[in-house]
Design a protein around this motif. Structure first.
Motif, mmCIF file in Angstrom:
data_model
loop_
_atom_site.group_PDB
_atom_site.id
_atom_site.type_symbol
_atom_site.label_atom_id
_atom_site.label_comp_id
_atom_site.label_asym_id
_atom_site.label_seq_id
_atom_site.Cartn_x
_atom_site.Cartn_y
_atom_site.Cartn_z
ATOM 1 N N ALA A 63 4.204 5.228 -6.130
ATOM 2 C CA ALA A 63 4.153 5.061 -7.538
ATOM 3 C C ALA A 63 3.141 6.100 -7.872
ATOM 4 C CB ALA A 63 3.415 3.601 -7.797
ATOM 5 N N ARG A 64 2.072 6.269 -7.231
ATOM 6 C CA ARG A 64 1.046 7.404 -7.582
ATOM 7 C C ARG A 64 1.808 8.829 -7.840
ATOM 8 N NH1 ARG A 64 -2.007 4.757 -4.020
ATOM 9 N NH2 ARG A 64 -3.594 3.456 -5.012
ATOM 10 N N GLU A 65 2.546 8.952 -6.591
ATOM 11 C CA GLU A 65 3.291 10.284 -6.489
ATOM 12 C C GLU A 65 4.312 10.385 -7.699
ATOM 13 O OE1 GLU A 65 5.598 10.267 -2.771
ATOM 14 O OE2 GLU A 65 3.810 10.032 -1.672
ATOM 15 N N ARG A 66 4.644 9.414 -8.195
ATOM 16 C CA ARG A 66 5.745 9.431 -9.386
ATOM 17 C C ARG A 66 4.963 9.445 -10.768
ATOM 18 N NH1 ARG A 66 11.159 6.265 -7.504
ATOM 19 N NH2 ARG A 66 11.475 7.665 -5.613
ATOM 20 N N GLY A 67 3.734 9.471 -10.702
ATOM 21 C CA GLY A 67 2.882 9.500 -11.826
ATOM 22 C C GLY A 67 2.630 8.377 -12.590
ATOM 23 N N MET A 68 2.904 7.090 -12.112
ATOM 24 C CA MET A 68 2.477 5.829 -12.563
ATOM 25 C C MET A 68 1.092 5.658 -12.375
ATOM 26 S SD MET A 68 5.642 3.651 -11.021
ATOM 27 C CE MET A 68 5.530 2.113 -12.035
ATOM 28 N N VAL A 103 -0.457 -13.884 -3.164
ATOM 29 C CA VAL A 103 -1.626 -13.697 -4.294
ATOM 30 C C VAL A 103 -2.336 -12.853 -3.605
ATOM 31 C CG1 VAL A 103 -3.547 -14.928 -5.234
ATOM 32 C CG2 VAL A 103 -1.208 -15.626 -5.609
ATOM 33 N N ARG A 104 -3.031 -13.333 -2.220
ATOM 34 C CA ARG A 104 -3.939 -12.810 -1.420
ATOM 35 C C ARG A 104 -3.509 -11.212 -1.130
ATOM 36 N NH1 ARG A 104 -4.816 -17.615 2.540
ATOM 37 N NH2 ARG A 104 -6.244 -18.908 1.246
ATOM 38 N N THR A 105 -2.365 -11.050 -0.956
ATOM 39 C CA THR A 105 -1.715 -9.435 -0.578
ATOM 40 C C THR A 105 -2.196 -8.630 -1.871
ATOM 41 O OG1 THR A 105 0.055 -10.298 0.931
ATOM 42 C CG2 THR A 105 0.250 -8.310 -0.142
ATOM 43 N N ILE A 106 -1.755 -9.172 -2.966
ATOM 44 C CA ILE A 106 -1.887 -8.307 -4.190
ATOM 45 C C ILE A 106 -3.642 -7.962 -4.607
ATOM 46 C CG2 ILE A 106 -1.578 -8.484 -6.969
ATOM 47 C CD1 ILE A 106 0.987 -10.401 -6.165
ATOM 48 N N GLU A 107 -4.116 -9.206 -4.489
ATOM 49 C CA GLU A 107 -5.524 -9.026 -4.502
ATOM 50 C C GLU A 107 -6.216 -7.936 -3.611
ATOM 51 O OE1 GLU A 107 -7.115 -13.237 -4.661
ATOM 52 O OE2 GLU A 107 -6.631 -13.157 -6.853
ATOM 53 N N LYS A 108 -5.581 -7.962 -2.301
ATOM 54 C CA LYS A 108 -6.195 -7.184 -1.324
ATOM 55 C C LYS A 108 -5.855 -5.521 -1.762
ATOM 56 C CE LYS A 108 -6.325 -9.940 2.698
ATOM 57 N NZ LYS A 108 -5.737 -10.377 4.075
ATOM 58 N N CYS A 109 -4.819 -5.509 -2.360
ATOM 59 C CA CYS A 109 -4.564 -4.233 -2.832
ATOM 60 C C CYS A 109 -5.069 -3.752 -3.994
ATOM 61 C CB CYS A 109 -2.847 -4.187 -2.767
ATOM 62 S SG CYS A 109 -2.230 -4.054 -0.947
ATOM 63 N N ILE A 121 3.716 -18.893 -13.172
ATOM 64 C CA ILE A 121 3.745 -17.248 -12.639
ATOM 65 C C ILE A 121 2.578 -16.667 -12.926
ATOM 66 C CG2 ILE A 121 4.993 -15.182 -12.715
ATOM 67 C CD1 ILE A 121 7.865 -16.824 -13.190
ATOM 68 N N GLU A 122 1.859 -16.025 -11.921
ATOM 69 C CA GLU A 122 0.838 -15.105 -11.925
ATOM 70 C C GLU A 122 1.143 -13.635 -12.380
ATOM 71 O OE1 GLU A 122 -1.993 -16.278 -9.309
ATOM 72 O OE2 GLU A 122 -2.558 -17.965 -10.561
ATOM 73 N N ARG A 123 0.580 -12.940 -13.258
ATOM 74 C CA ARG A 123 0.879 -11.577 -13.347
ATOM 75 C C ARG A 123 -0.245 -10.923 -13.036
ATOM 76 N NH1 ARG A 123 5.765 -12.124 -14.779
ATOM 77 N NH2 ARG A 123 6.577 -13.386 -16.539
ATOM 78 N N TYR A 124 0.051 -9.820 -12.228
ATOM 79 C CA TYR A 124 -1.285 -9.010 -11.871
ATOM 80 C C TYR A 124 -1.291 -7.432 -12.126
ATOM 81 C CZ TYR A 124 -2.727 -12.840 -8.830
ATOM 82 O OH TYR A 124 -3.260 -14.129 -8.613
ATOM 83 N N GLY A 125 -2.168 -6.960 -12.345
ATOM 84 C CA GLY A 125 -2.123 -5.348 -12.642
ATOM 85 C C GLY A 125 -2.926 -4.597 -11.466
ATOM 86 N N ILE A 126 -2.370 -3.524 -11.042
ATOM 87 C CA ILE A 126 -3.125 -2.758 -10.224
ATOM 88 C C ILE A 126 -3.198 -1.286 -10.724
ATOM 89 C CG2 ILE A 126 -3.237 -1.629 -7.686
ATOM 90 C CD1 ILE A 126 -1.473 -3.928 -6.757
ATOM 91 N N ALA A 127 -4.205 -1.007 -11.145
ATOM 92 C CA ALA A 127 -4.612 0.541 -11.712
ATOM 93 C C ALA A 127 -4.618 1.551 -10.417
ATOM 94 C CB ALA A 127 -6.287 0.529 -12.193
ATOM 95 N N LEU A 128 -3.741 2.761 -10.618
ATOM 96 C CA LEU A 128 -3.836 3.639 -9.655
ATOM 97 C C LEU A 128 -4.373 4.969 -10.095
ATOM 98 C CD1 LEU A 128 0.256 3.305 -9.565
ATOM 99 C CD2 LEU A 128 -1.491 2.486 -7.954
ATOM 100 N N THR A 181 0.837 -1.120 -0.027
ATOM 101 C CA THR A 181 -0.001 0.020 -0.134
ATOM 102 C C THR A 181 0.867 1.251 0.019
ATOM 103 O OG1 THR A 181 -1.744 -1.235 1.338
ATOM 104 C CG2 THR A 181 -1.866 1.114 1.154
ATOM 105 N N GLY A 182 1.922 1.225 0.585
ATOM 106 C CA GLY A 182 2.714 2.366 0.678
ATOM 107 C C GLY A 182 3.639 2.575 -0.408
ATOM 108 N N MET A 183 3.967 1.366 -1.118
ATOM 109 C CA MET A 183 4.796 1.793 -2.284
ATOM 110 C C MET A 183 3.496 2.146 -3.867
ATOM 111 S SD MET A 183 7.819 1.560 -1.885
ATOM 112 C CE MET A 183 8.943 0.904 -2.850
#
Length: 168
Positions: A120-125, A140-146, A161-168, A114-116
Motif C-alpha cells: 500500500a505504501r509503495e502504491r502511494g496510499m 482485532v488483535r492483528t489489526i491493532e498490532k499492525c 463491525i469494527e472499522r479500523y484505520g492504519i496510517a501509512l 505487514t506485507g500488504m
C-alpha cells in the motif's frame, strides 16, 4: 518461511487443499473467490487466477491486489489490498484476509498484513481501512498490532463491525 505470492495456476492443488479445509458455504476472505468461479477444474482455476491478476492491473482505482500466504508450497491463506477508491471500500475496507483453520494462531495474518501495508505504501496510499466483526478477537488483535486504531463500530443484523484505520 512464510511468503506472499501472486496467484498462480501452478498452485492449484495447494490452493484446493486450503479451500476444502474451510468447508462448504464458508467465506474465505482474501481470496477474491466468487460463487461463479469454477476452481475445481484446471481450466476454471486458470480463469479464476487470470481474473485476479487482471483485477490488480485494472485502470483507475477500482481493482484489487491479491496475494496468497504460502509456506513450502502450501497455501495457508489469502490477503487482498483493494485499490484506494475501490467500490465498497468504505464497507469492506482496503484489506481483507483469511487464514485456513489449521494454520491459525501462528502470526500469519500479522505477517501478511505487514506485507500488504508495504505494498500500500509503495502504491502511494496514506491510510488503509480494515473492517472485522467485533467478536473476531484474533483479527482485532492483528489489526491493532499492525498499528490499527478503531474509527467506529457499526451495528448490523449480522453483528457489530469494527472499522479500523492504519496510517501509512
Amino acid at each position: 518461511m512464510v511468503v506472499l505470492v501472486r496467484p498462480s495456476a501452478d498452485l492449484h492443488a495447494a490452493w484446493l487443499e486450503a479451500h476444502f479445509e474451510w468447508g462448504s458455504g464458508q467465506h474465505e476472505d482474501g481470496f477474491g473467490l466468487l460463487g461463479t468461479d469454477d476452481v475445481r477444474s484446471p481450466h476454471g482455476f486458470r480463469a479464476f487466477v487470470d481474473r485476479l491478476i487482471t483485477e490488480e492491473s485494472s485502470p483507475g482505482n477500482d481493482g484489487c491486489a491479491y496475494r496468497w500466504i504460502a509456506e513450502d508450497a502450501e497455501v495457508l491463506g489469502g490477503i487482498a489490498l483493494r485499490h484506494e477508491n475501490a467500490r465498497n471500500v468504505d464497507v469492506l475496507g482496503h484489506v481483507g484476509y483469511g487464514i485456513r483453520p489449521s494454520a491459525r494462531g501462528r502470526g500469519l495474518a500479522e505477517a501478511a498484513l505487514t506485507g500488504m501495508l508495504s505494498l500500500a505504501r509503495e502504491r502511494g496510499m496514506k491510510r488503509v481501512l480494515l473492517a472485522c466483526f467485533a467478536n473476531n478477537i484474533p483479527s482485532v488483535r492483528t489489526i491493532e498490532k499492525c498499528g490499527g486504531s478503531l474509527d467506529r463500530t457499526v451495528v448490523t443484523d449480522d453483528g457489530d463491525i469494527e472499522r479500523y484505520g492504519i496510517a501509512l
